[in-house]
Design a protein around this motif. Structure first.
Motif, short mmCIF file in Angstrom:
data_model
loop_
_atom_site.label_atom_id
_atom_site.label_comp_id
_atom_site.label_asym_id
_atom_site.label_seq_id
_atom_site.Cartn_x
_atom_site.Cartn_y
_atom_site.Cartn_z
N THR A 218 0.83 -1.21 0.00
CA THR A 218 0.00 0.00 0.00
C THR A 218 0.86 1.25 0.00
OG1 THR A 218 -0.16 -0.28 2.40
CG2 THR A 218 -2.02 -1.02 1.07
N ILE A 428 -0.27 -4.71 7.38
CA ILE A 428 -1.33 -4.97 6.40
C ILE A 428 -2.11 -6.25 6.68
CG2 ILE A 428 0.17 -6.21 4.78
CD1 ILE A 428 -1.28 -4.90 2.49
N LYS A 436 -5.64 -5.77 4.98
CA LYS A 436 -6.13 -4.42 4.69
C LYS A 436 -5.75 -4.07 3.26
CE LYS A 436 -5.58 -2.69 9.43
NZ LYS A 436 -4.84 -1.70 10.27
#
Length: 562
Positions: A218, A428, A436
């Motif tokens: 991310t 994550i 996530k």
């Protein structure tokens, strides 16, 4: 509550569960498919077709070479750096059969990007196209790569055509810069040396790593997502369960224009289509639309996998519109948001609706998809069988149906974690297996999901993730740069385009051309900014963090006025 919510959301005839342990590893799926569909075409490229039987024989020969003529051991990493050519499936399945871990590498990478990936993964071997061997020459001495195998575009073609194609690429088009890699062996020589040698088929467990697929996650620098054999097998079975009701095993012809080194095409075309014995038409350069159309024209293709920008380009191409679409029954979109106008235009041209899906490298990659029998444009569909989704707020609290928050995914296709990055993994992926996604969205009452925004500053250019941190690091290498920022701005062709902002040191003169030249030399083409703006200062927080969102908001206001 989450588990119960999804149970009745699947179309009639689609099970809510798959058995991710049905096959112990990828090799078992490959062997079964190659035996069942031995005489069926598996991959076609540049007019040459490999059957499933030939694929199994050649991949076994390549695996035997790796085992008998190199020092590679099971678990060692091998980087594959090729576009969509027949050598790719031969090499990847051969490497896996030899017990190696594949590191998919973008052929467009610069030397800097290659060096990072090879060193981070600990790659000990490299198979690359001759076109980028001059970069390998620079990079290999700085890494642990000892085995280098070089292939040319036409290597798998019949003798006369092979010589012709390779000569044109090298001498006429001048696409192979000179290189000096005395330790390298050619791909064809490797196959020759592997023939007749004993192959000790590897038997990895489900939790063993099959592929290190690099992504920025991310945020931040590229990280290797550890995708296990169980992850890949699960995603194959999940895709077949939700999408396969309309597909006939051993009969489908799939157009494969997206690069197999990218996780989307890798799993869908190279893995899921292999499971059902489909025939993949490999497109080496999808940017060359006339060549692509010529390549697929002779075939009655039934499956097309692409993304928004490609659908737009093809729908507006007269040659493509003239093709025979009578057999096309499944079009799948992923990698970037599908625009409504694009979907409508594609269906008008081909008479085939588009099923949009969603996924990440970290989910192998498919997490949700629109069932073929119940497409809802504007959504990313429902979770694949054996997959759960939920939405959370900034505090990690589960939100109700219809509420907007960060989408999380849980299922057997979720990665093992990031290679040698426990902290990044913990950020994550939680102890319960929830990943996530970094995407903001909601779950509808009917189980379909919608994405409304991205949580992070990631820029999505034609389906490829671009991370501002990396671009800013490269910009900061330019002498005289004081501050810099990179953002994504809306773009009709690529979804988003990159714009960078630069503040130079007092007394320094810097031009846009200098910045662009530096970026082109240090990042892959799709990461090169489309626009450069020089400023006296950038918006920052009171602790000195540059506010990219303010820059984006300013650009949106400019565009609204224009």
């Amino acid at each position: 509550m989450i588990e119960n919510f999804w149970k009745d959301k699947y179309p009639v005839g689609v099970s809510a569960e798959i058995d991710p342990d049905q096959y112990p590893n990828v090799q078992t799926v490959l062997k079964q498919s190659c035996q069942r569909f031995a005489d069926k075409p598996a991959f076609t490229n540049l007019g040459k077709t490999l059957t499933y039987g030939e694929l199994y024989e050649l991949s076994g020969t390549f695996a035997a070479y790796l085992q008998n003529h190199t020092d590679l051991q099971p678990g060692d990493r091998i980087a594959l750096q090729m576009p969509n050519i027949l050598q790719y499936p031969v090499a990847i399945f051969g490497a896996i059969r030899a017990g190696l871990v594949v590191v998919n590498t973008n052929p467009l990478y610069t030397a800097r990007e290659m060096e990072h990936q090879f060193n981070d993964s600990g790659a000990k071997a490299l198979v690359c196209l001759a076109n980028m061997a001059h970069l390998a020459e620079q990079v290999v001495p700085k890494t642990g790569v000892k085995t280098v195998i070089i292939t040319e575009v036409g290597d798998m073609l019949p003798t006369f055509k092979r010589i012709l194609v390779n000569t044109v690429v090298k001498r006429v088009k001048k696409m192979v810069p000179p290189y000096h890699l005395p330790q390298a062996i050619s791909f064809l020589d490797a196959l020759d040396k592997g023939r007749g040698k004993i192959l000790r088929e590897s038997a990895p467990k489900g939790e063993d790593i099959a592929v290190l697929q690099y992504t920025g996650g991310t945020t931040g620098v590229a990280k290797g997502a550890m995708l296990t054999h169980r992850n890949l097998v699960a995603n194959m079975l999940q895709v077949r369960a939700l999408m396969g009701a309309n597909l006939n095993e051993g009969c489908e012809v799939a157009v494969s224009p997206l690069p197999l080194y990218h996780i989307y095409a890798f799993t869908f075309n190279c893995m899921a289509m292999m499971l059902i014995g489909a025939h993949n038409l490999l497109v080496t350069n999808p940017r060359d639309l006339p060549a692509m159309i010529k390549e697929i024209k002779p075939y009655k293709f039934s499956v097309f996998v692409g993304l928004n920008t490609l659908f737009v380009a093809l729908s507006n191409n007269e040659g493509f519109r003239a093709l025979d679409f009578s057999s096309l029954k499944l079009t799948v979109s992923g990698g970037m948001a599908l625009q409504l106008a694009t979907a409508e235009r594609w269906q008008e041209v081909t008479n085939c609706p588009i099923c949009e899906g969603f996924g990440m490298t970290e989910t192998s990659p498919v997490a949700t998809v629109n069932p073929f029998s119940a497409i809802q444009l504007g959504t990313i569909g429902i979770p694949l069988p054996s997959t759960l989704c939920k939405v959370i707020n900034d505090d990690g609290k589960d939100l109700d149906v219809g509420e907007i928050g960060e989408i999380c995914v849980k299922g057997p296709q979720v990665m093992k974690g990031y290679w040698q990055r426990q902290e990044a993994t913990a950020e994550i992926l939680d102890a319960q297996g929830w990943l996530k996604t970094g995407d903001i969205g909601l779950i509808q009452e009917d189980g379909y999901l919608k994405i409304v925004d991205r949580k992070k500053d990631m820029i999505l250019v034609s389906g490829f993730n671009v991370y501002p941190n990396e671009l800013e690091d490269v910009l900061a290498m330019i002498p005289g740069v004081l501050q810099c920022a990179a953002i994504g701005v809306p773009d009709e062709k690529s979804g988003e385009a990159i714009k960078v902002f630069v503040v130079v040191k007092p007394g320094v003169t810097l031009t846009k051309e200098t910045v662009m030249e530096h970026m082109r030399a240090n990042v892959t083409g799709y990461k090169v900014p489309r626009a450069v703006e020089f400023r006296d200062a950038l918006p920052m927080t009171n602790v000195g963090k540059i506010l990219r969102r303010e820059l984006r908001d300013e650009e949106m206001k400019k565009m609204a006025k224009a």
